[in-house]
Design a protein around this motif. Structure first.
Motif, mmCIF file in Angstrom:
data_model
loop_
_atom_site.group_PDB
_atom_site.id
_atom_site.type_symbol
_atom_site.label_atom_id
_atom_site.label_comp_id
_atom_site.label_asym_id
_atom_site.label_seq_id
_atom_site.Cartn_x
_atom_site.Cartn_y
_atom_site.Cartn_z
ATOM 1 N N HIS A 222 -4.715 -18.177 -3.227
ATOM 2 C CA HIS A 222 -3.440 -17.497 -3.427
ATOM 3 C C HIS A 222 -3.155 -17.201 -4.891
ATOM 4 C CE1 HIS A 222 -1.311 -18.694 0.593
ATOM 5 N NE2 HIS A 222 -2.137 -17.686 0.729
ATOM 6 N N ALA A 223 -3.716 -17.981 -5.789
ATOM 7 C CA ALA A 223 -3.423 -17.795 -7.208
ATOM 8 C C ALA A 223 -4.192 -16.612 -7.796
ATOM 9 C CB ALA A 223 -3.752 -19.063 -7.986
ATOM 10 N N GLU A 224 -5.062 -16.009 -7.013
ATOM 11 C CA GLU A 224 -5.858 -14.894 -7.506
ATOM 12 C C GLU A 224 -5.830 -13.748 -6.504
ATOM 13 O OE1 GLU A 224 -9.795 -16.297 -8.167
ATOM 14 O OE2 GLU A 224 -9.205 -17.761 -9.690
ATOM 15 N N GLY A 225 -6.366 -12.606 -6.894
ATOM 16 C CA GLY A 225 -6.636 -11.535 -5.962
ATOM 17 C C GLY A 225 -5.413 -10.792 -5.488
ATOM 18 N N GLY A 226 -5.523 -10.288 -4.234
ATOM 19 C CA GLY A 226 -4.568 -9.315 -3.736
ATOM 20 C C GLY A 226 -3.267 -9.873 -3.213
ATOM 21 N N TYR A 227 -3.124 -11.192 -3.052
ATOM 22 C CA TYR A 227 -1.884 -11.738 -2.515
ATOM 23 C C TYR A 227 -0.689 -11.331 -3.384
ATOM 24 C CZ TYR A 227 1.350 -15.104 -0.403
ATOM 25 O OH TYR A 227 2.428 -15.688 0.232
ATOM 26 N N GLY A 228 -0.826 -11.525 -4.688
ATOM 27 C CA GLY A 228 0.254 -11.151 -5.595
ATOM 28 C C GLY A 228 0.508 -9.663 -5.593
ATOM 29 N N ASP A 229 -0.552 -8.861 -5.432
ATOM 30 C CA ASP A 229 -0.378 -7.413 -5.359
ATOM 31 C C ASP A 229 0.467 -7.028 -4.159
ATOM 32 O OD1 ASP A 229 -1.977 -7.116 -7.589
ATOM 33 O OD2 ASP A 229 -3.802 -6.739 -6.423
ATOM 34 N N ARG A 230 0.199 -7.661 -3.003
ATOM 35 C CA ARG A 230 0.981 -7.332 -1.816
ATOM 36 C C ARG A 230 2.438 -7.710 -1.996
ATOM 37 N NH1 ARG A 230 -3.136 -5.475 -1.791
ATOM 38 N NH2 ARG A 230 -4.573 -5.029 -0.091
ATOM 39 N N ARG A 231 2.675 -8.819 -2.637
ATOM 40 C CA ARG A 231 4.073 -9.217 -2.856
ATOM 41 C C ARG A 231 4.785 -8.205 -3.753
ATOM 42 N NH1 ARG A 231 6.425 -15.284 -3.515
ATOM 43 N NH2 ARG A 231 8.611 -14.682 -3.719
ATOM 44 N N ARG A 232 4.119 -7.764 -4.800
ATOM 45 C CA ARG A 232 4.734 -6.776 -5.694
ATOM 46 C C ARG A 232 4.973 -5.454 -4.959
ATOM 47 N NH1 ARG A 232 1.419 -9.545 -9.302
ATOM 48 N NH2 ARG A 232 -0.380 -8.205 -8.863
ATOM 49 N N GLU A 233 4.040 -5.051 -4.120
ATOM 50 C CA GLU A 233 4.213 -3.808 -3.369
ATOM 51 C C GLU A 233 5.401 -3.896 -2.416
ATOM 52 O OE1 GLU A 233 -0.567 -2.709 -3.506
ATOM 53 O OE2 GLU A 233 0.315 -3.731 -1.764
ATOM 54 N N CYS A 234 5.580 -5.054 -1.795
ATOM 55 C CA CYS A 234 6.731 -5.235 -0.913
ATOM 56 C C CYS A 234 8.036 -5.173 -1.708
ATOM 57 C CB CYS A 234 6.632 -6.565 -0.174
ATOM 58 S SG CYS A 234 5.366 -6.604 1.117
ATOM 59 N N GLU A 235 8.050 -5.754 -2.894
ATOM 60 C CA GLU A 235 9.241 -5.704 -3.734
ATOM 61 C C GLU A 235 9.543 -4.274 -4.157
ATOM 62 O OE1 GLU A 235 8.080 -8.378 -6.798
ATOM 63 O OE2 GLU A 235 8.656 -10.188 -5.678
ATOM 64 N N GLN A 236 8.500 -3.510 -4.476
ATOM 65 C CA GLN A 236 8.692 -2.105 -4.846
ATOM 66 C C GLN A 236 9.240 -1.296 -3.676
ATOM 67 O OE1 GLN A 236 4.849 -0.848 -6.254
ATOM 68 N NE2 GLN A 236 4.857 -2.296 -7.964
ATOM 69 N N ALA A 237 8.716 -1.546 -2.483
ATOM 70 C CA ALA A 237 9.195 -0.836 -1.298
ATOM 71 C C ALA A 237 10.655 -1.168 -1.024
ATOM 72 C CB ALA A 237 8.330 -1.187 -0.094
ATOM 73 N N ALA A 238 11.017 -2.440 -1.145
ATOM 74 C CA ALA A 238 12.404 -2.843 -0.919
ATOM 75 C C ALA A 238 13.336 -2.166 -1.922
ATOM 76 C CB ALA A 238 12.530 -4.365 -1.009
ATOM 77 N N SER A 254 13.502 3.987 9.505
ATOM 78 C CA SER A 254 14.164 3.894 8.205
ATOM 79 C C SER A 254 13.189 3.923 7.037
ATOM 80 C CB SER A 254 15.000 2.619 8.134
ATOM 81 O OG SER A 254 15.931 2.553 9.187
ATOM 82 N N LEU A 255 11.905 3.802 7.337
ATOM 83 C CA LEU A 255 10.907 3.735 6.271
ATOM 84 C C LEU A 255 10.448 5.115 5.807
ATOM 85 C CD1 LEU A 255 8.677 0.875 7.745
ATOM 86 C CD2 LEU A 255 10.508 0.665 6.063
ATOM 87 N N GLY A 256 10.902 6.160 6.493
ATOM 88 C CA GLY A 256 10.408 7.500 6.172
ATOM 89 C C GLY A 256 10.627 7.916 4.738
ATOM 90 N N VAL A 257 11.661 7.403 4.093
ATOM 91 C CA VAL A 257 11.947 7.775 2.711
ATOM 92 C C VAL A 257 10.808 7.391 1.773
ATOM 93 C CG1 VAL A 257 13.145 5.615 2.202
ATOM 94 C CG2 VAL A 257 13.720 7.675 0.914
ATOM 95 N N LEU A 258 10.014 6.399 2.167
ATOM 96 C CA LEU A 258 8.901 5.974 1.315
ATOM 97 C C LEU A 258 7.749 6.977 1.318
ATOM 98 C CD1 LEU A 258 8.763 2.207 2.365
ATOM 99 C CD2 LEU A 258 9.679 3.129 0.233
#
Length: 389
Positions: A222-238, A254-258
């Protein structure tokens, strides 16, 4: 599996051998398998984990010299010693960072230090939360030894901060909550936004079913790789959707705006779609298990969750996909990857008398793929963290 009694004796003896004195106690915390609800925890959503019978044990005694000394039966050549005052994120690192991070969280109340010896059988890097089991066992030990007024939810936060802030693993609260709050014979239905939870009966054996865990042998961190990327992408989407957490999005429409026609917009749309549909899958599974439905009915929901993790969240790997496909071909009612992704394990819901055929089918697929045979075992919902002696 080693019994709690034997585990406590083994840990106490190892502590005596290493430190030349008796441990003040032995505590255990389990790994977890998440029935459904992957990556929803840091999005304020729903999760449904069970505790494994596999645990990490911590034999602990207080010190008076201001140091923390860490030893592990799984790392016999490594003994880590550091002053409590010198504990800092990343120091120490590796496996020792998890117990050290817990001490760091409670350092104002424990200036004298601790001797800690850990032992366990939660498979490391298998997506079964071995790191949370380690952090939670030590957090429970320190609470008891220091007489701290910390409820289980407080310990969840201590262990999570140790992983997030000290080790640098950007996890949510799923793993620590499962390790500390689960009960035998139940799955834990947890709303990670308001922290409310309830125990959902999950006695598969009563209906002739079994939950098979298939460890692909491909580790992740978890401390490496794509896990942190996915979290950041979710924050950006929110942020683009104007909500604090993706859990607040009511439906896929409701997601169509993305979907703004850019590659980035497409990625954020798919990440958000996984979270929204995964929350719905958790609620569907909880409803089925809470009612009169045959638990076999949740199988297709688990499989749909894997497809979402594979296609929308993009955290599966070919070997995990092969696990799922071969399990289904051999008769599993449903199967999906578990954990943070990019390796780890698969769970498969199977008839109890189909465990061997499904295991054989997966092993045959691995052989055709040129991979080493996977480790497989049937798991049952087990007890959460506890003191052993």
């Amino acid at each position: 599996m080693i019994s709690d009694e034997d585990a406590a004796v083994r840990a106490r003896q190892a502590f005596q051998d290493r430190f030349g004195a008796a441990a003040e106690g032995v505590w255990a915390a389990p790994g977890r398998a998440n029935v459904i609800g992957e990556h929803t925890d840091y999005n304020g959503g729903f999760v449904l984990p069970i505790a494994l019978p596999h645990t990490t044990r911590a034999a602990v005694a207080r010190r008076t010299d201001g140091t923390v000394v860490l030893a592990s039966l799984q790392h016999p050549d490594q003994v880590v010693e550091v002053a409590v005052a010198d504990l800092a994120p990343g120091r120490p690192d590796g496996w020792a960072g998890y117990p050290a991070g817990v001490v760091h969280e409670l350092r104002d109340r424990a200036p004298g230090g601790f001797s800690i010896l850990v032992d366990g059988d939660v498979p490391s890097g298998a997506g079964l939360s071995s790191s949370a089991a380690l952090s939670c066992s030590v957090a429970l030990a320190l609470r008891d030894l220091l007489g701290l007024d910390l409820a289980p939810g407080d310990l969840v936060d201590v262990a999570r901060r140790a992983e997030n802030d000290f080790v640098g693993a950007p996890t949510g609260i799923l793993d620590q909550s499962a390790s500390l709050l689960c009960t035998s014979g139940h799955a834990l239905f947890l709303d990670t936004r308001d922290r409310s939870s309830r125990q959902v009966p999950f006695d598969l054996s009563a209906t002739g079913l079994a939950l098979l865990v298939i460890d692909s042998g491909t580790t992740h961190d978890h401390a490496e790789g794509g896990y942190g990327d996915r979290r950041r992408e979710c924050e950006q989407a929110a942020a683009r959707l104007g909500v604090e957490f993706l859990r607040e999005v009511e439906d896929e429409a409701s997601l169509g705006v993305l979907d703004d026609g850019t590659p980035e917009g497409d990625v954020l749309l798919r990440r958000a779609r996984h979270i929204v549909t995964e929350d719905a899958r958790v609620l569907e599974v909880v409803a089925a298990l809470s009612g009169d439905a045959d638990p076999r009915a949740i199988g297709p929901v688990l499989t749909a969750g894997h497809a979402s993790l594979r296609d929308d969240f993009e955290i599966s790997i070919p070997l995990l996909d092969a696990c799922v496909e071969s399990a289904l071909e051999a008769g599993a009612h449903g199967a999906r990857m578990v954990g943070g992704g990019f390796g780890g394990s698969v769970i498969a819901l199977v008839d109890a008398d189909a465990v061997d055929p499904v295991t054989g089918g997966v092993a045959a697929r691995f052989e055709r793929e040129g991979s080493a045979p996977p480790r497989t075992f049937v798991t049952v919902p087990s007890a959460g963290a506890r003191r052993l002696s």
